[in-house]
Design a protein around this motif. Structure first.
Motif, PDB file in Angstrom:
ATOM      1  N   ALA A   1      42.048  30.586   4.445  1.00  0.00           N
ATOM      2  CA  ALA A   1      42.948  31.861   4.257  1.00  0.00           C
ATOM      3  C   ALA A   1      42.366  32.948   3.358  1.00  0.00           C
ATOM      4  N   ALA A   2      41.685  32.460   2.250  1.00  0.00           N
ATOM      5  CA  ALA A   2      40.986  33.417   1.210  1.00  0.00           C
ATOM      6  C   ALA A   2      40.060  34.044   1.877  1.00  0.00           C
ATOM      7  N   LYS A   3      39.182  33.410   2.618  1.00  0.00           N
ATOM      8  CA  LYS A   3      37.912  33.950   3.307  1.00  0.00           C
ATOM      9  C   LYS A   3      38.317  34.922   4.456  1.00  0.00           C
ATOM     10  N   ARG A   4      39.540  35.016   4.854  1.00  0.00           N
ATOM     11  CA  ARG A   4      40.018  35.882   5.989  1.00  0.00           C
ATOM     12  C   ARG A   4      41.050  36.991   5.180  1.00  0.00           C
ATOM     13  N   GLY A   5      40.893  37.246   3.874  1.00  0.00           N
ATOM     14  CA  GLY A   5      41.355  38.282   3.338  1.00  0.00           C
ATOM     15  C   GLY A   5      42.938  38.084   2.876  1.00  0.00           C
ATOM     16  N   HIS A   6      43.559  36.892   2.950  1.00  0.00           N
ATOM     17  CA  HIS A   6      44.800  36.740   2.427  1.00  0.00           C
ATOM     18  C   HIS A   6      44.825  37.024   0.774  1.00  0.00           C
ATOM     19  N   SER A   7      45.289  37.720   0.302  1.00  0.00           N
ATOM     20  CA  SER A   7      45.101  38.064  -1.325  1.00  0.00           C
ATOM     21  C   SER A   7      46.151  36.828  -1.893  1.00  0.00           C
ATOM     22  N   THR A   8      47.424  36.538  -1.654  1.00  0.00           N
ATOM     23  CA  THR A   8      47.795  35.351  -2.351  1.00  0.00           C
ATOM     24  C   THR A   8      47.088  33.958  -2.281  1.00  0.00           C
ATOM     25  N   ALA A   9      46.263  33.733  -0.953  1.00  0.00           N
ATOM     26  CA  ALA A   9      45.714  32.825  -1.064  1.00  0.00           C
ATOM     27  C   ALA A   9      44.415  32.576  -2.001  1.00  0.00           C
ATOM     28  N   GLN A  10      43.924  33.968  -2.039  1.00  0.00           N
ATOM     29  CA  GLN A  10      42.743  34.305  -3.009  1.00  0.00           C
ATOM     30  C   GLN A  10      43.131  33.804  -4.390  1.00  0.00           C
ATOM     31  N   TYR A  11      44.419  34.246  -4.799  1.00  0.00           N
ATOM     32  CA  TYR A  11      44.722  33.987  -6.060  1.00  0.00           C
ATOM     33  C   TYR A  11      45.177  32.428  -6.305  1.00  0.00           C
ATOM     34  N   ASN A  12      45.611  31.850  -5.454  1.00  0.00           N
ATOM     35  CA  ASN A  12      45.982  30.476  -5.464  1.00  0.00           C
ATOM     36  C   ASN A  12      44.479  29.625  -5.653  1.00  0.00           C
ATOM     37  N   LEU A  13      43.770  30.032  -4.633  1.00  0.00           N
ATOM     38  CA  LEU A  13      42.357  29.258  -4.774  1.00  0.00           C
ATOM     39  C   LEU A  13      41.928  29.791  -6.236  1.00  0.00           C
ATOM     40  N   GLY A  14      41.906  30.791  -6.805  1.00  0.00           N
ATOM     41  CA  GLY A  14      41.551  31.029  -8.251  1.00  0.00           C
ATOM     42  C   GLY A  14      41.953  29.947  -9.226  1.00  0.00           C
ATOM     43  N   VAL A  15      43.270  29.836  -9.082  1.00  0.00           N
ATOM     44  CA  VAL A  15      43.933  28.971 -10.094  1.00  0.00           C
ATOM     45  C   VAL A  15      43.459  27.367  -9.795  1.00  0.00           C
ATOM     46  N   PHE A  16      43.260  27.080  -8.322  1.00  0.00           N
ATOM     47  CA  PHE A  16      42.722  25.876  -8.280  1.00  0.00           C
ATOM     48  C   PHE A  16      41.275  25.612  -8.944  1.00  0.00           C
ATOM     49  N   TYR A  17      40.305  26.621  -8.897  1.00  0.00           N
ATOM     50  CA  TYR A  17      39.074  26.713  -9.480  1.00  0.00           C
ATOM     51  C   TYR A  17      39.196  26.650 -10.883  1.00  0.00           C
TER      52      TYR A  17
END
Length: 377
Positions: free
Chosen positions: A290-306
């Motif tokens: 989802a992050a790679k398709r531009g979903h901002s909240t998924a990008q945030y959650n992926l950042g937290v995971f990293y």
């Protein structure tokens, strides 16, 4: 889960254009001009007893060769059939069979002709709508096509009423046309009518039971917007009982169609075990998609995971900063806060992923440009 907005509408653009670019007016004229000729040939074939199945019964499989009209007139089958007709014993049964055959052929032919005419009229309407300044003519053509009980055109008339294109905006009229198309199995019409009934907006009474029935019908036909919308309703709606298992199943179906909102919400299900087994590795994968398709909240959650090393990911502050920055560019305030302090975070600081997003669903709007297609068959 990503929150539903009170004024949600059905989303997406899905219109059809002629593959060849040919003029629909030419196609319509061809249907009308050729109709009499085709009808005459069909009836002539039946009058002479040249139905292929009939030939196979009387002459035997493999005796019929070729498909030309002249060949059929002088084929063994035609001679055999005309010989039978000269026998008085067979005249009565032959006459009845011929009459029934003619009636069936006529009904079938006119049904197909009406369908082709409706397709052509609807296609002309799409061309007018594509121009951007002929909405009135487009609406008129959609209405003409709808007279033939053509579901895609009925759906388009409903859209015109809902969006006020070529006619005054009227949601009750829109709902009526959606209902006609929905009754014929049109998935997008079922979806739009379902959302109108679910929301109960602008004079339309809320009917959750009817809405769920329509949305389920649409979802079963594979419309990802219906799968996503209904999945979110089962997850966190105040108008219907919560069913997390059904929610996860619907979200999974939509996510398999690469819908980023569905991928994000399914990731939330896997991360927290909502209606499905808890699996942070699967959640990380879905957040990434989802992050790679531009979903901002998924990008945030992926950042937290990293940052935390969740979901089988190794701690990677550089990757975390990258995804926080991407989310911040899309307006995610929490991502902006994390971005400014990510290098100062201690190992004891608690960081949580986001569950509620800031997007809302909109109703299925095929009248938006660029022009694609609201019809299929």
């Amino acid at each position: 889960m990503e929150a539903l907005h009170p004024s949600s509408r059905v989303a997406s653009r899905y219109w059809w254009q002629s593959r060849s670019g040919a003029s629909w007016s030419s196609v319509l004229e061809a249907f009308r001009a050729g109709g009499l000729v085709i009808s005459s040939l069909v009836l002539l074939r039946l009058v002479l007893g040249l139905d292929r199945s009939d030939e196979r019964q009387k002459v035997g499989e493999g005796r019929f060769v070729g498909s030309g009209v002249l060949h059929r007139l002088f084929s063994p089958a035609s001679k055999f059939y005309m010989k039978q007709n000269r026998n008085p014993k067979n005249s009565s049964s032959t006459s009845l069979k011929l009459t029934l055959g003619l009636e069936a052929a006529s009904v079938k032919f006119h049904s197909k002709l009406n369908e082709c005419t409706a397709m052509a009229l609807n296609g002309l309407g799409l061309q007018q709508a594509a121009s951007g300044d002929n909405d009135g003519k487009a609406f008129e053509l959609f209405c003409q096509a709808s007279e033939h009980d053509y579901a895609p055109a009925q759906f388009n008339v409903g859209l015109c009423y809902e969006r006020g294109r070529g006619v005054g905006r009227d949601l009750k009229q829109a709902a009526g046309w959606y209902a006609k198309a929905a009754a014929l199995g049109h998935a997008k019409a079922q979806f739009n009518l379902g959302v109108l009934c679910y929301e109960g907006v602008e004079g339309i009474d809320r009917d959750v039971t009817k809405a769920v029935t329509l949305l389920e019908q649409s979802a079963k036909q594979g419309l990802e917007q219906a799968q996503l919308y209904l999945g979110l309703c089962y997850s966190n709606s105040k108008h219907m009982p919560q069913d997390l298992e059904r929610s996860a199943k619907l979200l999974k179906a939509a996510a398999q169609r690469e819908n980023p909102v569905a991928q994000f919400n399914l990731g939330v299900c896997y991360e927290h075990g909502h209606g499905i087994r808890k699996d942070e590795t699967e959640a990380a994968m879905l957040y990434s998609l989802a992050a790679k398709r531009g979903h901002s909240t998924a990008q945030y959650n992926l950042g937290v995971f990293y940052e935390k090393g969740q979901g089988g990911l190794t701690v990677d502050m550089k990757a975390a900063s990258y995804w926080y920055e991407m989310a911040a560019r899309s307006g995610c305030e929490k991502a902006r806060e994390r971005l400014t302090s990510v290098t100062e975070v201690s190992s004891t600081t608690e960081i949580k992923t986001e569950v509620l997003g800031n997007e809302c669903l909109t109703r299925y709007d095929s009248m938006s440009m660029p022009l694609m297609m609201a019809i299929v068959h």
